[in-house]
Design an enzyme around this catalytic site. Structure first.
Site, PDB file in Angstrom:
ATOM      1  N   ASP A 182      53.962  57.681  31.837  1.00  0.00           N
ATOM      2  CA  ASP A 182      53.412  58.572  32.853  1.00  0.00           C
ATOM      3  C   ASP A 182      52.514  59.617  32.184  1.00  0.00           C
ATOM      4  O   ASP A 182      52.978  60.372  31.320  1.00  0.00           O
ATOM      5  CB  ASP A 182      54.620  59.227  33.560  1.00  0.00           C
ATOM      6  CG  ASP A 182      54.255  59.928  34.838  1.00  0.00           C
ATOM      7  OD1 ASP A 182      53.062  60.038  35.150  1.00  0.00           O
ATOM      8  OD2 ASP A 182      55.192  60.385  35.527  1.00  0.00           O
ATOM      9  N   ASP A 230      52.056  60.802  43.839  1.00  0.00           N
ATOM     10  CA  ASP A 230      53.438  60.470  44.214  1.00  0.00           C
ATOM     11  C   ASP A 230      53.640  60.291  45.714  1.00  0.00           C
ATOM     12  O   ASP A 230      53.191  61.105  46.514  1.00  0.00           O
ATOM     13  CB  ASP A 230      54.375  61.583  43.746  1.00  0.00           C
ATOM     14  CG  ASP A 230      54.438  61.650  42.230  1.00  0.00           C
ATOM     15  OD1 ASP A 230      53.610  60.994  41.568  1.00  0.00           O
ATOM     16  OD2 ASP A 230      55.314  62.358  41.724  1.00  0.00           O
TER      17      ASP A 230
HETATM   18  C1  GLA Z   1      55.231  61.855  38.100  1.00  0.00           C
HETATM   19  C2  GLA Z   1      55.292  60.407  38.560  1.00  0.00           C
HETATM   20  C3  GLA Z   1      56.558  60.203  39.360  1.00  0.00           C
HETATM   21  C4  GLA Z   1      57.760  60.553  38.516  1.00  0.00           C
HETATM   22  C5  GLA Z   1      57.639  61.970  38.012  1.00  0.00           C
HETATM   23  C6  GLA Z   1      58.714  62.305  36.995  1.00  0.00           C
HETATM   24  O1  GLA Z   1      55.080  62.739  39.171  1.00  0.00           O
HETATM   25  O2  GLA Z   1      54.156  60.088  39.320  1.00  0.00           O
HETATM   26  O3  GLA Z   1      56.646  58.858  39.785  1.00  0.00           O
HETATM   27  O4  GLA Z   1      57.854  59.643  37.444  1.00  0.00           O
HETATM   28  O5  GLA Z   1      56.398  62.185  37.375  1.00  0.00           O
HETATM   29  O6  GLA Z   1      58.596  63.604  36.520  1.00  0.00           O
END
Ligand code: GLA
Length: 499
Positions: free
Chosen positions: A265, A326
């Site tokens: 990520d 997200d």
């Molecule tokens: C980002 C990702 C999420 C999750 C969070 C964890 O926002 O897009 O899917 O993995 O980090 O902190």
């Protein structure tokens, strides 16, 4: 009296002017803090080319001061936000006796601090060690994701509050609920498992995960696979330790623990890798590192769909790549992503998949019809199906939505062609997806607030004739001549048409 006041004013002004620009030069130390962005140092130097400055942080390393102007005892400059899409913010640093008063903003963090002078030794001790990236390269494709990966991930339901015990119980319930046998194979620990690094640089889990190898063994013994999470940046999105500077070492650690899947990520890496080319190399670096372990890893890229990731995700070893920010557990968020931020179908297919983010089904924020739309849309999109709920406590309707074998078969269809919208009529949408056996999955969506009839024509999907037709959610064949369905508000009907 007037003259006395004037004199006082002149004295005050003279006092202020007495702070000279040279008072700013040098190294300044922020008090140690784990708060974003982990401010460490501020340095200002005056050279033959004028003033230069940098703010050193845990999250983004060295952030150069841009458009720096120094006048008297005050410096004013721009600081980039980690997110290249957010505008830079104006900061000031003002000499204030023996201290420096620093004020500015980065993301939502307001900085207002009086900081003290440091020594060159402090500067050395707190310097951000930058790590090199590999030369551009293209990795060979492998056979790890012939269909979109399926499993469960901790993030949507548990956030960073995830632990060993919960992961084991989730594994147990994936088996006992039948979800494993329906295809959900990966048990993925998202952000929140990390502790700190040992003296040798090796990463350790935090106290909630006493023994990662034992946990992986447990999950494997259930006939499941297990996934882990990291970031190419120094910090993950929830502020845990990322893989920056330790990429190869972390890949070896994950392999030694027995992991089968990595979600990588971007998070704080976005403040360090500021060009598309560098982001790609950062993902390549981990792709190469995973391959070098010799252990098969499904590699999930998460950089929010930027820089046309679908066109290069495979080249860096990726098997799925997020197409969006997200998802949230509400209809507006799910629909915005599923209908419109789902990635270019041209990039998806056996080996590599557009990932519109994990499922929210069962988390309680949407109606049953809305969750049916979620599942229908993800199946039409050939999206990875990562459960995001607590599978220990599922209602019968959640199980029915997640376990429908005919719906899963559409998602997992071996042809691997991502469905597309073929018609939009106000709030009604018709999507089609060609399947390996020559049949066509057809989804009728109603994005409106009231139930409505949605009608399709065989020509919509390029069929002259329909020999048989199955209402997939109902699980029964329907009259092959039927063309109109009543679709509830925010709902969906899924058909399989056999020509
Ligand atoms: C980002 C990702 C999420 C999750 C969070 C964890 O926002 O897009 O899917 O993995 O980090 O902190």
């Amino acid at each position: 009296m007037k003259r006395a006041l004037l004199l006082l004013l002149m004295l005050v002004l003279a006092g202020a002017a007495a702070a000279r620009s040279s008072d700013l030069a040098g190294v300044w130390l922020f008090p140690k803090s784990d708060e974003f962005p982990g401010l460490r140092l501020l340095r200002l130097t005056q050279g033959s080319d004028g003033w230069n400055g940098v703010v050193t942080t845990d999250w983004y390393g060295d952030i150069p001061m841009r458009a720096l102007e120094v006048e008297g005892g005050k410096a004013s400059f721009l600081i980039d936000n980690g997110n290249p899409r957010l505008p830079p913010r104006r900061w000031t640093a003002t000499a204030d006796g023996a201290a420096l008063h620093v004020a500015g903003e980065i993301w939502e963090r307001h900085v207002d601090a009086r900081i003290r002078r440091g020594t060159p030794a402090d500067a050395q001790r707190l310097a951000f060690a930058s790590a090199p990236l590999p030369a551009p390269a293209t990795l060979e494709t492998d056979r790890l994701a012939p269909t979109p990966p399926m499993g469960w991930s901790s993030w949507n339901r548990f956030g960073a509050a995830i632990d060993d015990k919960t992961v084991r119980e989730i594994a147990d319930h994936l088996v006992s609920s039948g979800l494993r046998d329906a295809g959900y194979r990966f048990v993925n620990i998202d952000d929140g498992w990390q502790g700190s690094r040992g003296p040798d640089g090796a990463i350790h889990p935090n106290a909630r995960f006493p023994d990662m190898k034992a946990l992986a063994d447990y999950v494997h013994a259930k006939g499941l696979k297990i996934g882990i999470y990291s970031s190419p940046g120094p910090k993950t999105c929830a502020g845990f330790t990322g893989s920056y500077g330790h990429v190869e070492q972390d890949a070896r650690t994950f392999a030694a623990w027995g992991f089968d899947y990595l979600k990588y990520d971007l998070c704080s890496g976005e403040g360090i890798y500021r060009t598309a080319a560098d982001v790609k190399r950062a993902y390549l670096q981990m792709g190469q590192a995973l391959r070098a372990t010799g252990r098969p890893f499904v590699y999930s890229l998460c950089q929010y769909g930027r820089d046309r990731v679908g066109t290069w995700g495979r080249d860096v070893g990726g098997h799925l790549w997020r197409t969006t920010g997200d998802i949230e557990d509400n209809y507006a968020s799910m629909a915005a992503i599923g209908f419109d931020k789902d990635g270019d179908p041209a990039n998806a297919g056996p080996g590599g998949w557009n990932d519109p983010d994990m499922l929210e089904i069962g988390n309680g924020g949407m109606s049953e019809d809305e969750y049916r739309t979620h599942m229908t849309l993800w199946a039409m999109l050939a999206a990875p199906l990562m459960l995001g709920n607590d599978v220990r406590t599922m209602s019968p309707s959640t199980i029915a939505l997640l376990e429908n074998r005919q719906v899963i078969a559409i998602d997992q269809d071996p042809l691997g062609r991502q469905g597309r919208r073929i018609r939009k009529d106000g709030e009604a949408e018709i999507w089609a997806r060609p399947l390996a056996d020559g049949s066509v999955a057809l989804a009728l969506f109603n994005r409106g607030e009231t139930a409505r009839e949605v009608r399709f024509a065989p020509e919509d999907v390029g069929l002259k004739k329909i020999a048989s037709l199955v209402d997939v959610w109902a699980g029964v064949p329907d009259n092959e001549a039927r063309r109109t369905w009543k679709v509830p508000a925010h709902g969906a009907v899924l058909l399989r048409l056999v020509p």
